[in-house]
Scaffold this motif. Sequence first.
Motif, PDB file in Angstrom:
ATOM      1  N   ASP A 112       0.843  -1.202   0.000  1.00 16.52           N
ATOM      2  CA  ASP A 112       0.000   0.000   0.000  1.00 16.52           C
ATOM      3  C   ASP A 112       0.876   1.249   0.000  1.00 16.52           C
ATOM      4  N   PRO A 113       1.434   1.642  -1.170  1.00 20.32           N
ATOM      5  CA  PRO A 113       2.301   2.824  -1.243  1.00 20.32           C
ATOM      6  C   PRO A 113       1.572   4.088  -0.790  1.00 20.32           C
ATOM      7  N   GLN A 114       2.305   4.970  -0.093  1.00 17.64           N
ATOM      8  CA  GLN A 114       1.731   6.201   0.437  1.00 17.64           C
ATOM      9  C   GLN A 114       2.302   7.419  -0.293  1.00 17.64           C
ATOM     10  N   ASP A 115       1.526   8.522  -0.268  1.00 17.96           N
ATOM     11  CA  ASP A 115       2.044   9.786  -0.800  1.00 17.96           C
ATOM     12  C   ASP A 115       3.184  10.283   0.093  1.00 17.96           C
ATOM     13  N   VAL A 116       4.236  10.770  -0.546  1.00 15.59           N
ATOM     14  CA  VAL A 116       5.429  11.181   0.192  1.00 15.59           C
ATOM     15  C   VAL A 116       5.888  12.551  -0.307  1.00 15.59           C
ATOM     16  N   GLU A 117       6.281  13.428   0.646  1.00 20.51           N
ATOM     17  CA  GLU A 117       6.791  14.760   0.312  1.00 20.51           C
ATOM     18  C   GLU A 117       8.318  14.712   0.205  1.00 20.51           C
ATOM     19  N   GLY A 118       8.814  14.797  -1.024  1.00 15.01           N
ATOM     20  CA  GLY A 118      10.242  14.614  -1.268  1.00 15.01           C
ATOM     21  C   GLY A 118      11.140  15.661  -0.644  1.00 15.01           C
ATOM     22  N   TRP A 119      10.723  16.955  -0.686  1.00 14.65           N
ATOM     23  CA  TRP A 119      11.595  18.011  -0.184  1.00 14.65           C
ATOM     24  C   TRP A 119      11.866  17.873   1.312  1.00 14.65           C
ATOM     25  N   ALA A 169      16.361   8.601  -2.032  1.00 17.89           N
ATOM     26  CA  ALA A 169      14.942   8.298  -2.230  1.00 17.89           C
ATOM     27  C   ALA A 169      14.138   9.581  -2.399  1.00 17.89           C
ATOM     28  N   GLY A 170      14.434  10.579  -1.567  1.00 14.39           N
ATOM     29  CA  GLY A 170      13.714  11.850  -1.670  1.00 14.39           C
ATOM     30  C   GLY A 170      13.919  12.503  -3.022  1.00 14.39           C
ATOM     31  N   LEU A 175      11.892  13.985  -8.426  1.00 19.49           N
ATOM     32  CA  LEU A 175      12.112  14.006  -9.873  1.00 19.49           C
ATOM     33  C   LEU A 175      11.093  13.172 -10.643  1.00 19.49           C
ATOM     34  N   TYR A 176      10.752  12.000 -10.092  1.00 17.93           N
ATOM     35  CA  TYR A 176       9.938  11.059 -10.867  1.00 17.93           C
ATOM     36  C   TYR A 176       8.651  10.614 -10.161  1.00 17.93           C
ATOM     37  N   ASP A 177       8.420  11.135  -8.955  1.00 12.86           N
ATOM     38  CA  ASP A 177       7.245  10.738  -8.170  1.00 12.86           C
ATOM     39  C   ASP A 177       7.173   9.213  -8.010  1.00 12.86           C
ATOM     40  N   TRP A 178       8.353   8.613  -7.794  1.00 14.49           N
ATOM     41  CA  TRP A 178       8.425   7.150  -7.658  1.00 14.49           C
ATOM     42  C   TRP A 178       8.276   6.793  -6.179  1.00 14.49           C
ATOM     43  N   ARG A 179       7.041   6.558  -5.758  1.00 10.13           N
ATOM     44  CA  ARG A 179       6.764   6.355  -4.338  1.00 10.13           C
ATOM     45  C   ARG A 179       7.276   5.016  -3.809  1.00 10.13           C
ATOM     46  N   LEU A 180       7.420   4.042  -4.685  1.00  6.34           N
ATOM     47  CA  LEU A 180       7.896   2.735  -4.221  1.00  6.34           C
ATOM     48  C   LEU A 180       9.348   2.778  -3.734  1.00  6.34           C
ATOM     49  N   ILE A 181      10.077   3.827  -4.114  1.00  4.88           N
ATOM     50  CA  ILE A 181      11.462   3.911  -3.660  1.00  4.88           C
ATOM     51  C   ILE A 181      11.533   4.037  -2.142  1.00  4.88           C
ATOM     52  N   ASP A 182      10.483   4.579  -1.537  1.00  2.59           N
ATOM     53  CA  ASP A 182      10.482   4.755  -0.073  1.00  2.59           C
ATOM     54  C   ASP A 182      10.571   3.411   0.656  1.00  2.59           C
TER      55      ASP A 182
END
Length: 311
Positions: A112-119, A169-170, A175-182
């Motif tokens: 269940d990938p979640q939205d993540v704030e990269g900055w 990861a951030g 850059l790519y909105d790749w949430r699975l990297i988290d």
Amino acid sequence: MGHGHHHHVDPEAGDRRVFAAIAVNMGLTVAQVIGGIMSGSLALIADALHNFSDAISLIIAFGARKIARRPRDAEMTFGYGRVEVVAALINYTTLIVIGLYLLYEAAMRFADPQDVEGWIIVVIAGIALAVDVVTAMLTYTMSKSSVNIRAAFLHNVADALGSVAVIFAGALILLYDWRLIDPIVTALIAGYILWQSFREIGPVIRILMLGSPPEIETEAVLHTVRGIDGVTGIHHAHFWQMDEHRAALDAHIVIAEGRWNDADAVKDRIKAALSDQFGIEHTTLELECARHACDDKSEFGGRGHGEEQHG
């Protein structure tokens, strides 16, 4: 056989370094937890949890250093030095538990990938990396001569690598909105923690289990003792470590027939050889004359040390 040189740090100065490392790690943990909640990043919270374990490990290491310097007494006739080994065991065990927990959480995030704030991730992890480097610098010198401080130091090295991974990861999320990297980075951090912990916990357990010092070739020691003038045999040998740096040996020594009057001199030669060639300073030698030597000639151990006697 050569022996390593231990790097000693003034105890009080060392205590100040450890205390400073505790303070910065506790502050960082709070910042990372807040950042992890705000950004929704499991990797950042994983790094915070690991960083909190750094602080706990340093607190344990700090307490162990204090206790280890207590003088011997009637209840602890060997002294308190081994408390640092116990502290290292606690720290490595804690790391293993944390690693397993992070693997579990990463698996949940994969499902269940979640939205993540990269900055937020990049900024907080960057601060964390700086703190980890400072902490590692504070404890590096002491880690060379203490298994206890080394455990705490390796906590920080792992956390620094974790911070680098979180920054990476951030950046990918930005850059790519790749949430699975988290969760991927979380799993990598957990894997490294587990690999490191299982590798380092073995020598600690060996000391607590009274294993022979790994750097000492026990057969070479027995061969050397047998070659000393006046000795016809050695048996019931027990090699062990009083603490991380002090090896010990107790054994039965058979004195050659007709040489009993020289027994004390023979014992002195044995002790000198053990100290000079193998660095074994603590020895307890039970002398036996050849005519009345005990029947059990087991090289290592002997009856009464966990072995069942048959017959």
